[in-house]
Design a protein around this motif. Sequence first.
Motif, PDB file in Angstrom:
ATOM      1  N   PHE A 195       1.311  48.990 120.536  1.00 50.67           N
ATOM      2  CA  PHE A 195       0.226  48.811 119.581  1.00 50.67           C
ATOM      3  C   PHE A 195       0.473  47.589 118.698  1.00 50.67           C
ATOM      4  O   PHE A 195      -0.434  46.778 118.481  1.00 50.67           O
ATOM      5  N   ARG A 196       1.683  47.454 118.192  1.00 50.91           N
ATOM      6  CA  ARG A 196       2.003  46.319 117.311  1.00 50.91           C
ATOM      7  C   ARG A 196       1.895  44.990 118.047  1.00 50.91           C
ATOM      8  O   ARG A 196       1.419  44.004 117.488  1.00 50.91           O
ATOM      9  N   ARG A 197       2.356  44.961 119.282  1.00 55.78           N
ATOM     10  CA  ARG A 197       2.348  43.724 120.068  1.00 55.78           C
ATOM     11  C   ARG A 197       0.992  43.455 120.724  1.00 55.78           C
ATOM     12  O   ARG A 197       0.739  42.346 121.154  1.00 55.78           O
ATOM     13  N   LYS A 198       0.174  44.510 120.837  1.00 53.70           N
ATOM     14  CA  LYS A 198      -1.075  44.428 121.611  1.00 53.70           C
ATOM     15  C   LYS A 198      -0.765  43.907 123.014  1.00 53.70           C
ATOM     16  O   LYS A 198      -1.507  43.135 123.607  1.00 53.70           O
ATOM     17  N   SER A 199       0.368  44.366 123.516  1.00 52.69           N
ATOM     18  CA  SER A 199       0.866  43.932 124.817  1.00 52.69           C
ATOM     19  C   SER A 199       1.747  45.023 125.399  1.00 52.69           C
ATOM     20  O   SER A 199       2.426  45.741 124.665  1.00 52.69           O
ATOM     21  N   VAL A 200       1.722  45.127 126.730  1.00 56.42           N
ATOM     22  CA  VAL A 200       2.618  46.037 127.438  1.00 56.42           C
ATOM     23  C   VAL A 200       3.548  45.255 128.363  1.00 56.42           C
ATOM     24  O   VAL A 200       4.206  45.844 129.220  1.00 56.42           O
ATOM     25  N   VAL A 201       3.599  43.941 128.173  1.00 56.29           N
ATOM     26  CA  VAL A 201       4.500  43.110 128.961  1.00 56.29           C
ATOM     27  C   VAL A 201       5.930  43.544 128.646  1.00 56.29           C
ATOM     28  O   VAL A 201       6.328  43.635 127.483  1.00 56.29           O
ATOM     29  N   GLY A 202       6.691  43.848 129.681  1.00 54.45           N
ATOM     30  CA  GLY A 202       8.057  44.327 129.525  1.00 54.45           C
ATOM     31  C   GLY A 202       8.194  45.819 129.770  1.00 54.45           C
ATOM     32  O   GLY A 202       9.289  46.315 129.997  1.00 54.45           O
ATOM     33  N   LEU A 203       7.088  46.541 129.703  1.00 55.06           N
ATOM     34  CA  LEU A 203       7.089  47.965 130.041  1.00 55.06           C
ATOM     35  C   LEU A 203       6.730  48.079 131.513  1.00 55.06           C
ATOM     36  O   LEU A 203       5.680  47.603 131.937  1.00 55.06           O
ATOM     37  N   ASN A 204       7.585  48.696 132.288  1.00 49.66           N
ATOM     38  CA  ASN A 204       7.336  48.793 133.718  1.00 49.66           C
ATOM     39  C   ASN A 204       6.297  49.869 133.999  1.00 49.66           C
ATOM     40  O   ASN A 204       6.466  51.022 133.617  1.00 49.66           O
ATOM     41  N   PHE A 205       5.220  49.491 134.683  1.00 49.01           N
ATOM     42  CA  PHE A 205       4.117  50.413 134.940  1.00 49.01           C
ATOM     43  C   PHE A 205       4.510  51.510 135.926  1.00 49.01           C
ATOM     44  O   PHE A 205       3.972  52.615 135.882  1.00 49.01           O
ATOM     45  N   LEU A 221      -0.604  54.980 129.311  1.00 43.34           N
ATOM     46  CA  LEU A 221      -1.386  54.441 130.431  1.00 43.34           C
ATOM     47  C   LEU A 221      -2.667  53.765 129.941  1.00 43.34           C
ATOM     48  O   LEU A 221      -3.052  52.710 130.448  1.00 43.34           O
ATOM     49  N   PHE A 222      -3.311  54.351 128.946  1.00 43.84           N
ATOM     50  CA  PHE A 222      -4.504  53.739 128.367  1.00 43.84           C
ATOM     51  C   PHE A 222      -4.149  52.390 127.734  1.00 43.84           C
ATOM     52  O   PHE A 222      -4.901  51.418 127.863  1.00 43.84           O
ATOM     53  N   GLN A 223      -2.995  52.323 127.085  1.00 38.34           N
ATOM     54  CA  GLN A 223      -2.558  51.045 126.506  1.00 38.34           C
ATOM     55  C   GLN A 223      -2.350  49.995 127.600  1.00 38.34           C
ATOM     56  O   GLN A 223      -2.648  48.820 127.388  1.00 38.34           O
ATOM     57  N   ILE A 224      -1.858  50.430 128.748  1.00 36.18           N
ATOM     58  CA  ILE A 224      -1.674  49.504 129.871  1.00 36.18           C
ATOM     59  C   ILE A 224      -3.016  48.916 130.283  1.00 36.18           C
ATOM     60  O   ILE A 224      -3.109  47.739 130.629  1.00 36.18           O
ATOM     61  N   VAL A 225      -4.057  49.722 130.221  1.00 37.77           N
ATOM     62  CA  VAL A 225      -5.396  49.263 130.606  1.00 37.77           C
ATOM     63  C   VAL A 225      -5.974  48.284 129.586  1.00 37.77           C
ATOM     64  O   VAL A 225      -6.585  47.281 129.963  1.00 37.77           O
ATOM     65  N   ILE A 226      -5.758  48.541 128.301  1.00 37.61           N
ATOM     66  CA  ILE A 226      -6.452  47.746 127.280  1.00 37.61           C
ATOM     67  C   ILE A 226      -5.646  46.572 126.719  1.00 37.61           C
ATOM     68  O   ILE A 226      -6.235  45.658 126.142  1.00 37.61           O
ATOM     69  N   TYR A 227      -4.325  46.582 126.856  1.00 37.01           N
ATOM     70  CA  TYR A 227      -3.518  45.525 126.250  1.00 37.01           C
ATOM     71  C   TYR A 227      -3.108  44.465 127.272  1.00 37.01           C
ATOM     72  O   TYR A 227      -3.155  44.691 128.483  1.00 37.01           O
ATOM     73  N   GLU A 228      -2.651  43.344 126.738  1.00 37.81           N
ATOM     74  CA  GLU A 228      -2.130  42.235 127.546  1.00 37.81           C
ATOM     75  C   GLU A 228      -1.012  42.764 128.438  1.00 37.81           C
ATOM     76  O   GLU A 228      -0.091  43.429 127.984  1.00 37.81           O
TER      77      GLU A 228
END
Length: 195
Positions: free
Chosen positions: A36-46, A107-114
Amino acid sequence: MASWNSNPLHVTYELLGWFAFISWSISFYPQVILNFRRKSVVGLNFDFVLLNLTKHSSYLIFNASLYFSSAIQKQYFDKYGYQEMIPVAANDVAFSIHAVLLTAITLFQIVIYERGSQKVSKISIGIVFVAWLTAAICFFIALSDHSWLWLLSIFNSIQVAMTIVKYIPQVIMNFLRKSTDGFSIGNILLDFSGA
């Protein structure tokens, strides 16, 4: 139904169960907050998130079914004896519900964030497909003779298998990137504490 023959043992069981519930439940929040803070999920393995959702969904099915179903409880007592206790407590069910919900939020964050160029691997999709196909086939096998306790053992096995493999994609990704940026170490520390 069996009862505790030792009050200190029962209190210890309850305290440790709720400590695990709290640790494991809190373990989801550092990653969700970081995303949420980063508005990104880069680095989190899907792959990790997908495998984790399968793990917790299987665990929820196991816990809720054994905790709430009198038919399954009867099969449990018939197999293990009426002097045994059902091995699922309220905190197990509460944690399972919470875990599925928070993993779905991730998972929803994966959809909406960078997310950069990251995507779910075919290997993880295959693992999840095989797990749920196995569960579906076993459901129809169990349906014929109502062997629900056996079916729950399948869901428990899926949960254990996912627990064993779920961190592997994240570890490989961290190693290849030589970085844990984007993956919350708080998740790991709290998960380990609950265990």
